[in-house]
Write an enzyme that holds these catalytic residues in place. Sequence first.
Site, short mmCIF file in Angstrom:
data_model
loop_
_atom_site.label_atom_id
_atom_site.label_comp_id
_atom_site.label_asym_id
_atom_site.label_seq_id
_atom_site.Cartn_x
_atom_site.Cartn_y
_atom_site.Cartn_z
N ASN A 85 13.47 26.78 -3.06
CA ASN A 85 13.03 27.14 -1.70
C ASN A 85 14.22 27.32 -0.77
O ASN A 85 14.87 26.33 -0.42
CB ASN A 85 12.06 26.10 -1.16
CG ASN A 85 10.67 26.36 -1.68
OD1 ASN A 85 10.46 26.34 -2.89
ND2 ASN A 85 9.75 26.66 -0.80
N TYR A 127 2.97 36.84 -8.45
CA TYR A 127 4.38 36.87 -8.02
C TYR A 127 5.29 36.17 -9.03
O TYR A 127 6.34 36.69 -9.41
CB TYR A 127 4.50 36.23 -6.63
CG TYR A 127 5.94 36.00 -6.21
CD1 TYR A 127 6.77 37.06 -5.86
CD2 TYR A 127 6.48 34.71 -6.18
CE1 TYR A 127 8.09 36.85 -5.49
CE2 TYR A 127 7.79 34.50 -5.81
CZ TYR A 127 8.59 35.56 -5.47
OH TYR A 127 9.90 35.36 -5.12
N ILE A 132 -0.04 20.04 8.24
CA ILE A 132 0.28 19.49 6.92
C ILE A 132 -0.76 20.02 5.94
O ILE A 132 -1.96 19.83 6.15
CB ILE A 132 0.20 17.94 6.93
CG1 ILE A 132 1.07 17.38 8.06
CG2 ILE A 132 0.49 17.36 5.57
CD1 ILE A 132 2.43 16.92 7.70
N ASP A 136 12.86 53.23 -0.99
CA ASP A 136 11.91 52.33 -1.64
C ASP A 136 12.26 52.23 -3.13
O ASP A 136 12.37 53.28 -3.80
CB ASP A 136 10.50 52.91 -1.45
CG ASP A 136 9.43 51.88 -1.77
OD1 ASP A 136 9.47 51.29 -2.87
OD2 ASP A 136 8.55 51.67 -0.90
N ILE A 137 12.41 51.02 -3.63
CA ILE A 137 12.80 50.86 -5.05
C ILE A 137 11.71 51.33 -6.01
O ILE A 137 11.96 51.46 -7.21
CB ILE A 137 13.22 49.41 -5.39
CG1 ILE A 137 12.12 48.40 -5.05
CG2 ILE A 137 14.55 49.05 -4.73
CD1 ILE A 137 12.32 47.02 -5.64
N ARG A 169 9.08 20.24 -2.45
CA ARG A 169 9.84 21.44 -2.78
C ARG A 169 11.30 21.05 -2.90
O ARG A 169 11.72 20.00 -2.40
CB ARG A 169 9.69 22.51 -1.67
CG ARG A 169 8.27 23.06 -1.53
CD ARG A 169 7.87 23.86 -2.75
NE ARG A 169 6.51 24.39 -2.72
CZ ARG A 169 5.46 23.82 -3.30
NH1 ARG A 169 5.59 22.65 -3.92
NH2 ARG A 169 4.28 24.39 -3.28
P1 NAD Z 1 12.64 39.04 2.36
O1 NAD Z 1 11.24 39.56 2.38
O2 NAD Z 1 13.24 38.58 3.63
O3 NAD Z 1 13.60 40.12 1.69
C1 NAD Z 1 13.14 41.09 0.77
C2 NAD Z 1 13.65 42.44 1.22
O4 NAD Z 1 13.22 43.43 0.28
C3 NAD Z 1 13.12 42.85 2.60
O5 NAD Z 1 14.18 43.26 3.42
C4 NAD Z 1 12.17 44.01 2.30
O6 NAD Z 1 12.11 44.95 3.34
C5 NAD Z 1 12.77 44.57 1.01
N1 NAD Z 1 11.78 45.29 0.20
C6 NAD Z 1 10.53 44.88 -0.13
N2 NAD Z 1 9.92 45.82 -0.87
C7 NAD Z 1 10.81 46.84 -1.03
C8 NAD Z 1 10.76 48.09 -1.68
N3 NAD Z 1 9.65 48.49 -2.34
N4 NAD Z 1 11.86 48.90 -1.63
C9 NAD Z 1 12.97 48.50 -0.96
N5 NAD Z 1 13.08 47.33 -0.31
C10 NAD Z 1 12.00 46.51 -0.35
O7 NAD Z 1 12.67 37.85 1.28
P2 NAD Z 1 13.84 36.83 0.94
O8 NAD Z 1 13.33 35.49 1.20
O9 NAD Z 1 15.13 37.27 1.54
O10 NAD Z 1 13.93 37.02 -0.64
C11 NAD Z 1 14.96 37.76 -1.29
C12 NAD Z 1 14.75 37.68 -2.79
O11 NAD Z 1 14.85 36.32 -3.21
C13 NAD Z 1 13.39 38.17 -3.25
O12 NAD Z 1 13.55 38.84 -4.48
C14 NAD Z 1 12.60 36.90 -3.43
O13 NAD Z 1 11.57 37.08 -4.37
C15 NAD Z 1 13.67 35.97 -3.93
N6 NAD Z 1 13.38 34.55 -3.67
C16 NAD Z 1 13.32 34.07 -2.40
C17 NAD Z 1 13.08 32.72 -2.19
C18 NAD Z 1 13.01 32.11 -0.81
O14 NAD Z 1 12.81 30.90 -0.70
N7 NAD Z 1 13.20 32.86 0.26
C19 NAD Z 1 12.88 31.85 -3.29
C20 NAD Z 1 12.92 32.39 -4.58
C21 NAD Z 1 13.20 33.73 -4.75
#
Ligand code: NAD
Length: 297
Positions: free
Chosen positions: A169, A140, A200, A52-53, A208
């Site tokens: 997105n 967020y 919708i 966990d980070i 988006r």
């Molecule tokens: P996701 O939830 O699929 O991936 C996030 C990962 O982080 C998961 O595998 C989760 O288990 C892990 N995680 C969460 N909390 C944690 C913790 N405390 N310690 C260790 N691991 C932890 O989401 P995603 O869509 O793959 O997003 C990846 C990154 O991109 C994120 O930082 C998200 O904010 C960013 N992001 C995503 C999008 C999108 O459209 N999907 C858009 C903008 C930004």
Amino acid sequence: MSKLLVTGGAGFIGSHLVDKLVHDGHEVVIIDNLSTGKKEYINPRARFEQKDIRDYASIEPVFKGVEAVFHLAADARLQMSIDDPLTTHATNVTGTLNVLYAAHKAGVKKVVFASSCAVYGDIEKLPLKETMQCSPLSPYGLHKYMGEQYCRVFANLFCLPTVALRFFNVFGPRKTADGAYPMVIPIFLKQRAAGESMTIVGDGEQTRDYVHVRDVVAACVAAWQSAVGGGEIINIGNGRQISINDIARMLGGPTKTIPERKGEMRFIEASNAKAKRLLKWKPKVKFEDGLRELVGS
Ligand code: NAD
């Protein structure tokens, strides 16, 4: 071959990134607590550390000998950040600080941080440019803004090369209707498959900027390999607005209306001029092609 660390490597975007890095012959380590990530997404040729980070002491040793870090771990559920701001702050802000500090201590040469277009807030002037004043609407969005600022401060104070990519997105395979960022495309696909009406939100005219996960992976790699590292913030988007109604029309089928949610932006469109200039990156997957691929899968 480089030793690379991907936090969040069991998640939607992180797992695609790990697949690419492994495919390119790199040694990849993943830190993920599997809170929203999935074991089945983890590339078997990567080393997986279930950690966990938020726990600095447990993650610090994993950074030893790592050349670059892709920091994608986050609680990316916008609604969760409103319902439980304390826990999501710990993951998204303190967790990011932990990752940056461990990277600095280990002498990592580049940190690529996954930020989000949620930092902008409701700005009427489009396209969104990195120079615009941010005013996030949700915890967020604020968390991601703080992460960007930490990246900048660590670059300036500790000479840790960092770059923050503001993903718009992201869509593509492995994006599910129930995971982080509940997104209209997988929700619509699930509803269609179950023979239900597509829901919708509001008038459906909100837009988006959809960017395919393969393009996002390419941007992460380009950011790592580029000379950029002074805490720069770079949009990663397609530069095109698509509305919920557009997607419903492209997919075809019955629809019904549900109420709008708070804390969400209405219209979104990225300027990707900076990414083109600094990273020599441009999106390659056309929205219609990416959508067709998902419908066929
Ligand atoms: P996701 O939830 O699929 O991936 C996030 C990962 O982080 C998961 O595998 C989760 O288990 C892990 N995680 C969460 N909390 C944690 C913790 N405390 N310690 C260790 N691991 C932890 O989401 P995603 O869509 O793959 O997003 C990846 C990154 O991109 C994120 O930082 C998200 O904010 C960013 N992001 C995503 C999008 C999108 O459209 N999907 C858009 C903008 C930004």
